[in-house]
Design an enzyme around this catalytic site. Structure first.
Site, mmCIF file in Angstrom:
data_model
loop_
_atom_site.group_PDB
_atom_site.id
_atom_site.type_symbol
_atom_site.label_atom_id
_atom_site.label_comp_id
_atom_site.label_asym_id
_atom_site.label_seq_id
_atom_site.Cartn_x
_atom_site.Cartn_y
_atom_site.Cartn_z
ATOM 1 N N ARG A 1 0.716 -1.202 0.096
ATOM 2 C CA ARG A 1 -0.066 -0.104 0.112
ATOM 3 C C ARG A 1 0.943 1.254 0.047
ATOM 4 N NH1 ARG A 1 -2.834 -3.950 1.606
ATOM 5 N NH2 ARG A 1 -0.579 -4.259 2.546
ATOM 6 N N THR A 2 1.594 1.574 0.971
ATOM 7 C CA THR A 2 2.444 2.622 1.149
ATOM 8 C C THR A 2 2.948 3.009 -0.053
ATOM 9 O OG1 THR A 2 2.684 2.148 3.487
ATOM 10 C CG2 THR A 2 3.912 4.045 2.773
ATOM 11 N N LYS B 1 25.560 -3.643 -0.924
ATOM 12 C CA LYS B 1 26.938 -3.434 -0.870
ATOM 13 C C LYS B 1 27.489 -2.721 0.371
ATOM 14 C CE LYS B 1 26.246 -2.687 -5.837
ATOM 15 N NZ LYS B 1 26.261 -1.896 -6.762
ATOM 16 N N ARG C 1 11.161 3.911 3.506
ATOM 17 C CA ARG C 1 10.801 3.124 4.515
ATOM 18 C C ARG C 1 11.915 2.288 5.032
ATOM 19 N NH1 ARG C 1 5.837 -0.877 4.474
ATOM 20 N NH2 ARG C 1 4.999 1.002 5.249
ATOM 21 N N HIS D 1 4.745 5.736 11.525
ATOM 22 C CA HIS D 1 4.297 5.600 10.234
ATOM 23 C C HIS D 1 3.240 6.752 9.923
ATOM 24 C CE1 HIS D 1 3.269 4.003 6.463
ATOM 25 N NE2 HIS D 1 2.916 2.767 7.058
HETATM 26 N N1 CP Z 1 -0.235 -0.042 5.735
HETATM 27 C C1 CP Z 1 0.912 -0.238 5.378
HETATM 28 O O1 CP Z 1 1.903 0.429 5.474
HETATM 29 O O2 CP Z 1 1.037 -1.210 4.274
HETATM 30 P P1 CP Z 1 2.131 -1.670 3.405
HETATM 31 O O3 CP Z 1 3.112 -2.535 4.525
HETATM 32 O O4 CP Z 1 1.592 -2.697 2.535
HETATM 33 O O5 CP Z 1 2.752 -0.543 2.950
#
Ligand code: CP
Length: 303
Positions: free
Chosen positions: A51-52, A80, A101, A129
């Protein structure tokens, strides 16, 4: 130049502006479809995501911009030994904004120190998040018309669930929000959140392992997955993974207008039979994530 590393990087006024912009985009996406012509978003994902990452990419494409990036540490030069600081120095000359991320808490904050472009934390370890929180907020605001005067139940892995930490940190800034924190003893919220945010903020909260008992009080039930990837041993994960499974039997205790949110991915903590319940809004929530990320990109690029 602004970054979004922690939910507290945005004031309540800024949050409200982003949510309003997201709702305006939702109503009339065509109006915004060329605003980012010529701009590029880099997605730097050192951890898995559906999703993100894809909603950030969809957001930039919907705005007329372009996207580049990587979707695993293995496919980048991190494999590396390249540092986050060096990577962001390079990406700063390839893109106009980036979403990162990383499994290590604080990695996007380090990137922001070396970056010449806005850095958005797309999830750092078990910490924060903030764009999931924006997604949660636009969902609540759109469906309920308010962000104050409510009881929110958070259920599952409250220790490692970064979406829970960011959402608590943000919702405490609205009026008369009460939390029912439902988890096994081993997966309670971190001490810093309990002490520095809830206790010091004089916030009304209860910690419990009884979902059914508190269900009738909830306006929102925020279900979460037990975060397998953050456990130190598999035995503990197996013992705790099925602590709470939401099914139609448990939903009999819920208000008729309670909404069920979940940041997703789901494993088995919400039975599939719940998906057709009109109170189950987690798929809609993921859809709203695109609009609010469009609004965030526009805000950080100063449109
Ligand atoms: N909600 C969320 O962060 O989903 P993903 O891990 O799929 O990005």
């Amino acid at each position: 130049m602004r970054h979004l590393i922690s939910p507290s990087d945005l004031s309540v006024d800024e949050l409200d502006r982003i949510l309003k912009l997201g709702q305006s985009i939702m109503k009339n996406p065509e109006k915004y479809s060329h605003i980012c012509d010529g701009k590029k978003l880099a997605t730097l994902f050192y951890e898995p995501s559906t999703r993100t990452r894809l909603s950030f990419e969809a957001a930039m494409l919907n705005l007329g911009g372009k996207v580049l990036g990587f979707s695993s540490a293995d496919s980048s030069s991190a494999a590396k030994g390249e540092s986050v600081a060096d990577t962001i120095r390079i990406i700063s000359s390839y893109a106009d904004i980036c979403a990162m991320r990383h499994p290590k808490e604080g990695a996007p904050a380090v990137a922001a120190m070396y970056s010449k472009i806005p850095v958005i934390n797309a999830g750092d370890g078990g910490h924060n998040h903030p764009t999931q929180t924006l997604t949660d907020l636009i969902t609540i605001k759109t469906l309920m018309g308010r962000l104050d005067n409510m009881t929110i139940g958070m259920c599952g892995d409250l220790k490692f669930g970064r979406t829970v930490h960011s959402l608590i940190n943000t919702m405490v800034r609205y009026n008369n929000v009460r939390f029912i924190l439902i988890s096994p003893r081993e997966l309670k919220i971190p001490d810093y959140l309990r002490q520095e945010v809830l206790e010091e903020g004089n916030i009304d909260y209860i910690e419990t392992n009884e979902l059914e008992k508190y269900m009738p009080e909830l306006d929102i039930l925020y279900m979460t997955r037990v975060q397998k990837e953050r456990f130190f041993n598999e035995e503990d994960y197996i013992r705790l993974k099925d602590s709470f499974i939401l099914d139609t039997t448990k939903m009999k205790y819920a208000k008729k207008d309670m909404y069920i949110l979940h940041p997703l991915p789901r494993v088995n903590e919400i039975a599939a039979e719940i998906d057709s319940d009109p109170r189950a809004v987690y798929f809609k929530q993921a859809e709203y994530g695109v609009y609010v990320r469009m609004a965030l990109i526009l805000t950080l690029l100063n449109y």
